[in-house]
Design a protein around this motif. Structure first.
Motif, PDB file in Angstrom:
ATOM      1  N   ASN A 192      18.886  28.884 -12.421  1.00  0.00           N
ATOM      2  CA  ASN A 192      20.060  29.746 -12.510  1.00  0.00           C
ATOM      3  C   ASN A 192      21.330  29.148 -11.904  1.00  0.00           C
ATOM      4  OD1 ASN A 192      18.619  32.041 -13.694  1.00  0.00           O
ATOM      5  ND2 ASN A 192      17.636  32.203 -11.692  1.00  0.00           N
ATOM      6  N   ASN A 193      21.238  27.930 -11.388  1.00  0.00           N
ATOM      7  CA  ASN A 193      22.385  27.295 -10.749  1.00  0.00           C
ATOM      8  C   ASN A 193      22.461  25.818 -11.116  1.00  0.00           C
ATOM      9  OD1 ASN A 193      23.476  29.423  -8.581  1.00  0.00           O
ATOM     10  ND2 ASN A 193      21.238  29.517  -8.582  1.00  0.00           N
ATOM     11  N   GLN A 194      23.646  25.379 -11.507  1.00  0.00           N
ATOM     12  CA  GLN A 194      23.880  23.986 -11.876  1.00  0.00           C
ATOM     13  C   GLN A 194      25.241  23.545 -11.348  1.00  0.00           C
ATOM     14  OE1 GLN A 194      23.566  23.947 -16.157  1.00  0.00           O
ATOM     15  NE2 GLN A 194      21.332  24.180 -16.147  1.00  0.00           N
ATOM     16  N   VAL A 195      25.389  22.251 -11.143  1.00  0.00           N
ATOM     17  CA  VAL A 195      26.665  21.692 -10.696  1.00  0.00           C
ATOM     18  C   VAL A 195      26.968  20.451 -11.523  1.00  0.00           C
ATOM     19  CG1 VAL A 195      27.968  20.666  -8.798  1.00  0.00           C
ATOM     20  CG2 VAL A 195      26.409  22.567  -8.348  1.00  0.00           C
ATOM     21  N   LYS A 207      40.761   3.341  -8.072  1.00  0.00           N
ATOM     22  CA  LYS A 207      39.434   3.504  -7.508  1.00  0.00           C
ATOM     23  C   LYS A 207      38.809   4.810  -8.004  1.00  0.00           C
ATOM     24  CE  LYS A 207      40.428   0.948  -3.254  1.00  0.00           C
ATOM     25  NZ  LYS A 207      40.456   1.016  -1.770  1.00  0.00           N
ATOM     26  N   GLU A 208      37.479   4.811  -8.115  1.00  0.00           N
ATOM     27  CA  GLU A 208      36.787   6.008  -8.584  1.00  0.00           C
ATOM     28  C   GLU A 208      36.954   7.148  -7.581  1.00  0.00           C
ATOM     29  OE1 GLU A 208      32.572   6.394 -10.559  1.00  0.00           O
ATOM     30  OE2 GLU A 208      32.379   6.815  -8.416  1.00  0.00           O
ATOM     31  N   TYR A 209      37.203   8.337  -8.119  1.00  0.00           N
ATOM     32  CA  TYR A 209      37.265   9.534  -7.284  1.00  0.00           C
ATOM     33  C   TYR A 209      36.735  10.712  -8.085  1.00  0.00           C
ATOM     34  CZ  TYR A 209      41.169  11.886  -9.685  1.00  0.00           C
ATOM     35  OH  TYR A 209      41.949  12.558 -10.595  1.00  0.00           O
ATOM     36  N   LYS A 210      36.408  11.788  -7.396  1.00  0.00           N
ATOM     37  CA  LYS A 210      35.915  12.990  -8.082  1.00  0.00           C
ATOM     38  C   LYS A 210      37.098  13.769  -8.610  1.00  0.00           C
ATOM     39  CE  LYS A 210      33.848  16.404  -5.805  1.00  0.00           C
ATOM     40  NZ  LYS A 210      32.764  17.181  -5.138  1.00  0.00           N
ATOM     41  N   LEU A 211      37.210  13.829  -9.924  1.00  0.00           N
ATOM     42  CA  LEU A 211      38.345  14.512 -10.533  1.00  0.00           C
ATOM     43  C   LEU A 211      38.036  15.948 -10.920  1.00  0.00           C
ATOM     44  CD1 LEU A 211      37.949  14.562 -13.942  1.00  0.00           C
ATOM     45  CD2 LEU A 211      38.264  12.124 -13.556  1.00  0.00           C
ATOM     46  N   MET A 212      36.741  16.274 -10.975  1.00  0.00           N
ATOM     47  CA  MET A 212      36.406  17.648 -11.364  1.00  0.00           C
ATOM     48  C   MET A 212      35.026  18.029 -10.837  1.00  0.00           C
ATOM     49  SD  MET A 212      36.238  19.305 -15.190  1.00  0.00           S
ATOM     50  CE  MET A 212      35.144  18.009 -15.721  1.00  0.00           C
ATOM     51  N   GLU A 213      34.868  19.332 -10.551  1.00  0.00           N
ATOM     52  CA  GLU A 213      33.571  19.881 -10.172  1.00  0.00           C
ATOM     53  C   GLU A 213      33.477  21.292 -10.743  1.00  0.00           C
ATOM     54  OE1 GLU A 213      31.622  19.539  -6.089  1.00  0.00           O
ATOM     55  OE2 GLU A 213      32.302  21.641  -6.101  1.00  0.00           O
ATOM     56  N   VAL A 214      32.353  21.576 -11.380  1.00  0.00           N
ATOM     57  CA  VAL A 214      32.113  22.913 -11.917  1.00  0.00           C
ATOM     58  C   VAL A 214      30.791  23.418 -11.374  1.00  0.00           C
ATOM     59  CG1 VAL A 214      31.979  24.374 -13.959  1.00  0.00           C
ATOM     60  CG2 VAL A 214      33.301  22.236 -14.049  1.00  0.00           C
ATOM     61  N   THR A 215      30.827  24.569 -10.724  1.00  0.00           N
ATOM     62  CA  THR A 215      29.609  25.200 -10.213  1.00  0.00           C
ATOM     63  C   THR A 215      29.239  26.336 -11.162  1.00  0.00           C
ATOM     64  OG1 THR A 215      30.242  24.667  -7.941  1.00  0.00           O
ATOM     65  CG2 THR A 215      28.579  26.367  -8.239  1.00  0.00           C
ATOM     66  N   TYR A 216      28.094  26.189 -11.837  1.00  0.00           N
ATOM     67  CA  TYR A 216      27.666  27.156 -12.840  1.00  0.00           C
ATOM     68  C   TYR A 216      26.623  28.115 -12.272  1.00  0.00           C
ATOM     69  CZ  TYR A 216      29.732  24.146 -16.465  1.00  0.00           C
ATOM     70  OH  TYR A 216      30.576  23.410 -17.236  1.00  0.00           O
ATOM     71  N   LYS A 217      26.725  29.377 -12.702  1.00  0.00           N
ATOM     72  CA  LYS A 217      25.712  30.371 -12.392  1.00  0.00           C
ATOM     73  C   LYS A 217      25.362  31.108 -13.667  1.00  0.00           C
ATOM     74  CE  LYS A 217      26.936  31.191  -7.559  1.00  0.00           C
ATOM     75  NZ  LYS A 217      25.661  30.666  -7.047  1.00  0.00           N
ATOM     76  N   ARG A 218      24.078  31.331 -13.864  1.00  0.00           N
ATOM     77  CA  ARG A 218      23.650  32.043 -15.063  1.00  0.00           C
ATOM     78  C   ARG A 218      24.066  33.509 -14.987  1.00  0.00           C
ATOM     79  NH1 ARG A 218      19.668  30.735 -18.734  1.00  0.00           N
ATOM     80  NH2 ARG A 218      18.799  29.147 -17.340  1.00  0.00           N
ATOM     81  N   LYS A 219      24.542  34.032 -16.104  1.00  0.00           N
ATOM     82  CA  LYS A 219      24.922  35.440 -16.145  1.00  0.00           C
ATOM     83  C   LYS A 219      23.689  36.330 -16.161  1.00  0.00           C
ATOM     84  CE  LYS A 219      29.468  35.470 -18.376  1.00  0.00           C
ATOM     85  NZ  LYS A 219      30.234  35.998 -19.520  1.00  0.00           N
TER      86      LYS A 219
END
Length: 219
Positions: A192-195, A207-219
């Motif tokens: 039920n949880n993904q990132v 240089k590489e950097y984190k440009l995006m993060e999405v925290t998913y939760k199942r409805k």
């Protein structure tokens, strides 16, 4: 748009040709003719003939969903995601909400995820198709959206220790036309949880950097 956010072709026979020149005297011994002979260095191994029974067995194995496909199928359903994006390393985060509807398609071989969001009043739509290639033994992913005209294609491997797939791919920069490498880490926390984390080159330093993060939760 997958630069900011975050699928079959058949291989063609390629020949590497070696040009060999030979000189042959003419009848008058005053002129030379140069003959160019093209000979393939090697044959593409995919074109080595196989018997029909072996070929049919291989085709069936290639088309049959396995455990990796069953793992992807667990993501089917409706999800909400909290998205954060950074324009460059250390910049303030831009946040928005994403809704996703995931379905297995084409005989349960591919996970199609349709994403919707809103960016300062601009509606966003994106479609991701993820699968597992039984021949290459890798996960494959393709992305399109309404804010770009290209495809983002990536391949990745499963890491059992972290329960994640790390994808890598290249795409041309819309600004200068150069190829840019991106990396995506998709973490399966539980059913039920993904990132999802997206990495790319910092526009200031490269240089590489984190440009995006999405925290998913199942409805």
């Amino acid at each position: 748009m997958k630069q900011l956010l975050l699928t079959t072709c058949t291989a063609l026979l390629l020949f590497a040709c070696n040009n060999e020149s030979s000189t042959t005297p003419s009848d008058s011994d005053t002129l030379n003719k140069t003959a160019v002979v093209e000979t393939p260095k090697e044959k593409e191994q995919a074109w080595i003939p196989v018997d029909s029974a072996t070929n049919m067995k291989a085709m069936e194995a290639y088309a049959t969903p396995g455990e990796p496909h069953k793992m992807l199928a667990k993501s089917a359903g409706k999800w909400t995601g909290e998205m954060k994006m950074w324009m460059f390393e250390g910049s303030p985060a831009y946040s928005t909400t994403v809704t996703s509807v995931n379905n297995m398609i084409l005989g349960d071989k591919f996970l199609q995820a349709k994403h919707n969001a809103n960016f300062d009043g601009m509606p966003f739509e994106g479609i991701a198709v993820t699968g597992y290639d039984n021949a290459s033994k890798q996960y494959v992913s393709s992305w399109i959206d309404n804010m770009s005209s290209g495809f983002m294609n990536m391949t990745g491997d499963w890491d059992e220790a972290t329960k994640s797939i790390t994808f890598t791919g290249k795409q041309k920069s819309m600004a200068n036309g150069l190829m840019v490498t991106y990396r995506e880490v998709f973490k399966f926390i539980d059913d039920n949880n993904q990132v999802m984390e997206m990495y790319g080159p910092d526009p200031k330093t490269g240089k590489e950097y984190k440009l995006m993060e999405v925290t998913y939760k199942r409805k």
